[in-house]
Design a protein around this motif. Structure first.
Motif, PDB file in Angstrom:
ATOM      1  N   VAL A  70      20.984  43.916  46.416  1.00 17.56           N
ATOM      2  CA  VAL A  70      21.987  43.912  45.360  1.00 17.56           C
ATOM      3  C   VAL A  70      23.200  44.678  45.896  1.00 17.56           C
ATOM      4  O   VAL A  70      23.185  45.907  46.004  1.00 17.56           O
ATOM      5  N   VAL A  71      24.225  43.930  46.267  1.00 16.55           N
ATOM      6  CA  VAL A  71      25.422  44.493  46.878  1.00 16.55           C
ATOM      7  C   VAL A  71      26.629  43.909  46.164  1.00 16.55           C
ATOM      8  O   VAL A  71      26.685  42.709  45.903  1.00 16.55           O
ATOM      9  N   ASP A  72      27.593  44.751  45.858  1.00 17.13           N
ATOM     10  CA  ASP A  72      28.787  44.253  45.181  1.00 17.13           C
ATOM     11  C   ASP A  72      29.998  45.055  45.616  1.00 17.13           C
ATOM     12  O   ASP A  72      29.875  46.091  46.285  1.00 17.13           O
ATOM     13  N   ALA A  73      31.169  44.572  45.221  1.00 18.62           N
ATOM     14  CA  ALA A  73      32.420  45.250  45.542  1.00 18.62           C
ATOM     15  C   ALA A  73      32.721  46.338  44.512  1.00 18.62           C
ATOM     16  O   ALA A  73      32.473  46.176  43.319  1.00 18.62           O
ATOM     17  N   ASN A  74      33.242  47.451  45.016  1.00 11.90           N
ATOM     18  CA  ASN A  74      33.728  48.547  44.170  1.00 11.90           C
ATOM     19  C   ASN A  74      32.687  49.032  43.166  1.00 11.90           C
ATOM     20  O   ASN A  74      32.974  49.223  41.979  1.00 11.90           O
ATOM     21  N   VAL A  75      31.475  49.237  43.677  1.00 12.95           N
ATOM     22  CA  VAL A  75      30.402  49.896  42.935  1.00 12.95           C
ATOM     23  C   VAL A  75      29.732  50.894  43.885  1.00 12.95           C
ATOM     24  O   VAL A  75      29.681  50.664  45.086  1.00 12.95           O
ATOM     25  N   PRO A  76      29.235  52.026  43.387  1.00 18.69           N
ATOM     26  CA  PRO A  76      29.283  52.494  41.999  1.00 18.69           C
ATOM     27  C   PRO A  76      30.588  53.179  41.632  1.00 18.69           C
ATOM     28  O   PRO A  76      30.696  53.778  40.560  1.00 18.69           O
ATOM     29  N   TYR A  77      31.575  53.103  42.524  1.00 17.18           N
ATOM     30  CA  TYR A  77      32.879  53.704  42.291  1.00 17.18           C
ATOM     31  C   TYR A  77      33.958  52.678  42.552  1.00 17.18           C
ATOM     32  O   TYR A  77      33.710  51.613  43.137  1.00 17.18           O
TER      33      TYR A  77
END
Length: 247
Positions: A191-198
């Motif tokens: 589970v990889v995403d952009a601009n997480v957790p900040y």
């Protein structure tokens, strides 16, 4: 502090593989939890100084492995983020935090200007000057540069679980970030995403913006969840994943 580095007062930055041939330049602003003895751990317990509030657990080891795998230069901090946070602009209180997460930092309450200046002079400025001078030299040589800052984050924050295995933070470099995300996701259940957790902002970030976006170089900040960096084997696994994604 005198002019000579010592075990208690090391140089502000350790540079690894400065002559590496990769276009990647690795930053690790929260590599160390070291505090010189005179600070008395800022009034914290030894256990507190091993927590995330003092450094990014696993980030230094991951950065060193990536440096070797990519043949990339790496710049690692040698002081705790609690003394001064190298990834915060100097104008924000979080640069020298009086409170981190739910923990008060007694030694950072009412810090006099002379001490603030001392920490900037001995810890903050030398790190970022070293990075800047390296990038300047690359420009003179006509070499390409991409900035990759390595960090780790806690599985929970203020009681709230964080579901991501990793986050790729970016400002201007959305294309670079999405390429890395796509590579990490490919053939895996990560589970990889952009601009997480900040998210990236001028009040919360420094290195990525100053050495990357503001100079026109693609720049991302890689956040790996700390429980996934708990063992040497885990760190090796992530170094291999990231090396492939950054090639």
């Amino acid at each position: 502090m005198n002019g000579n580095a010592s075990a208690d007062w090391p140089a502000a930055v350790t540079v690894v593989n400065e002559g590496g041939l990769s276009d990647i330049v690795l930053l690790c602003e929260h590599a160390s939890n070291h505090m010189p003895a005179e600070y008395g751990r800022l009034g914290l317990s030894p256990a507190d100084c091993e927590r995330h509030i003092a450094w990014d657990i696993g980030a230094a080891e991951l950065t060193r492995l990536l440096s070797a795998a990519l043949d990339a230069p790496a710049f690692l901090s040698n002081y705790s983020r609690l003394l001064i946070d190298l990834n915060r602009p100097l104008h924000v209180p979080a640069c020298i935090p009086a409170r981190s997460e739910e923990t008060d930092i007694p030694g950072n309450v009412g810090v006099p200007e002379t001490e603030i200046d001392r920490r900037i002079r001995n810890m903050f400025d030398p790190y970022h000057v070293s990075v800047s001078e390296h990038i300047d030299a690359r420009e003179r040589e006509g070499r390409g540069t991409r900035i990759v800052s390595i960090h780790s984050f806690t599985p929970t924050f203020l009681g709230k679980d964080r579901p991501w295995h990793a986050g790729i933070l970016h400002g201007d470099a959305a294309t670079f970030a999405q390429q890395v995300i796509a590579s990490l996701r490919r053939g895996s259940d990560l589970v990889v995403d952009a601009n997480v957790p900040y998210i990236v902002s001028p009040d919360d970030d420094y290195g990525l913006l100053v050495h990357g976006d503001q100079r026109g170089f693609p720049a991302i900040l890689v956040e790996i969840r700390q429980d996934l960096l708990a063992r040497d084997a885990d760190i090796i696994c992530w170094s291999e994943r990231l090396a492939e994604a950054l090639q």
